[in-house]
Write an enzyme that holds these catalytic residues in place. Structure first.
Site, PDB file in Angstrom:
ATOM      1  N   LEU A  74      40.776  49.102  36.963  1.00  0.00           N
ATOM      2  CA  LEU A  74      42.146  49.569  36.808  1.00  0.00           C
ATOM      3  C   LEU A  74      42.703  49.687  38.226  1.00  0.00           C
ATOM      4  O   LEU A  74      42.017  50.169  39.121  1.00  0.00           O
ATOM      5  CB  LEU A  74      42.203  50.941  36.113  1.00  0.00           C
ATOM      6  N   ASP A  75      43.941  49.268  38.414  1.00  0.00           N
ATOM      7  CA  ASP A  75      44.549  49.328  39.738  1.00  0.00           C
ATOM      8  C   ASP A  75      44.525  50.751  40.291  1.00  0.00           C
ATOM      9  O   ASP A  75      44.518  51.727  39.541  1.00  0.00           O
ATOM     10  CB  ASP A  75      46.007  48.853  39.681  1.00  0.00           C
ATOM     11  N   TYR A  76      44.608  50.846  41.599  1.00  0.00           N
ATOM     12  CA  TYR A  76      44.670  52.130  42.305  1.00  0.00           C
ATOM     13  C   TYR A  76      45.782  53.017  41.737  1.00  0.00           C
ATOM     14  O   TYR A  76      45.604  54.218  41.536  1.00  0.00           O
ATOM     15  CB  TYR A  76      44.911  51.852  43.791  1.00  0.00           C
ATOM     16  N   THR A 122      47.144  52.783  38.762  1.00  0.00           N
ATOM     17  CA  THR A 122      47.114  52.849  37.299  1.00  0.00           C
ATOM     18  C   THR A 122      46.097  53.891  36.844  1.00  0.00           C
ATOM     19  O   THR A 122      44.985  53.954  37.348  1.00  0.00           O
ATOM     20  CB  THR A 122      46.738  51.475  36.702  1.00  0.00           C
TER      21      THR A 122
END
Length: 242
Positions: A101-103, A105
């Site tokens: 998961l993105d930073y 997100t």
């Protein structure tokens, strides 16, 4: 006797695919000898296996569900010293996240030391649904949402069909909440999809992974997966059609 790459994956070092690469690159030893062939079989209880000079210990497999907060890296370490997902677990086993998961997100992410299990879930042929909720700039028109539904063209190709639902809108602030269900896992895919229709993401959360959700959890919370949940995920990864 089991294939060397499978034993490495089951020890939680990495996925089977990456283990194969490490073997061919000469980073794996069996009983003190470098092994570069992928067909080698070993006895995990008797043979001494080293990966990059470190002996592997076959740990009991563990499986966790985490509510990743925003501003946390989906990794086991970060060169910049930022918080990573494993900072939230106080366990002996060496676990790693399944996917990313993105930073920026937040939301549901799974962690395990079972590389084979992780590899199965991440394989693109097993179309496991992930449900995201995005707060976006502007209010997407019906035609824009249909584009997401049918697939939009990104720099790495057209996305697969998705399920889209406009949850709410704020005409005064010109923002909207949109639920998006996809089964792919490209880098920053959800953000790029919304950018492609002219509605950049302001906030993003993954609320569901297959049948798993974040009910009764807060950011930073971690819980072990129940045996029945692990069993169900394995069944999905084996039986879902390509």
């Amino acid at each position: 006797m089991e294939r060397l790459q499978k034993v490495i994956a089951q020890a939680g070092i990495t996925s089977r695919r990456k283990a194969e690469t490490m073997i061919t690159e000469g980073k794996v030893k069996v009983n003190g000898q470098v092994v570069r062939e992928l067909g080698v079989k070993v006895n995990p209880n008797k043979d001494e296996i080293e990966v990059e000079g470190v002996p592997i210990d076959k740990e009991e497999p563990v499986y966790y569900l985490m509510y990743k907060p925003q501003g946390v890296i989906s990794s086991v370490k970060d060169e910049k010293g930022r918080k990573v997902v494993t900072d939230f677990l106080e366990i002996e086993q060496r676990v790693f996240p399944i996917g990313r998961l993105d930073y920026d997100t937040s939301g549901l992410i799974l962690l395990t030391n079972d590389g084979e299990f992780a590899n199965q879930l991440m394989h693109p042929k097993f179309k496991i649904d992930k449900v995201y909720v995005a707060k976006v700039k502007g209010i997407p028109a019906r035609e824009s949402l249909k584009k997401l539904q049918h697939g939009v063209v990104l720099e790495d190709g057209k996305t697969a069909p998705a399920k889209v639902k406009l949850v709410s809108m704020d005409k005064k602030k010109q923002t909207a909440i949109v639920q998006l269900t996809i089964h792919e896992g490209r880098n920053r895919q959800v953000r790029r999809m919304f950018e492609a229709i002219g509605h950049p993401v302001m906030k993003l959360k993954r609320e569901q992974y297959s049948f798993l959700n974040l009910r009764s959890m807060n950011p930073g919370d971690v819980r072990p997966l129940k045996p029945i949940e692990v069993k169900h995920l394995r069944e999905l990864a084996v039986t879902k059609p390509s």
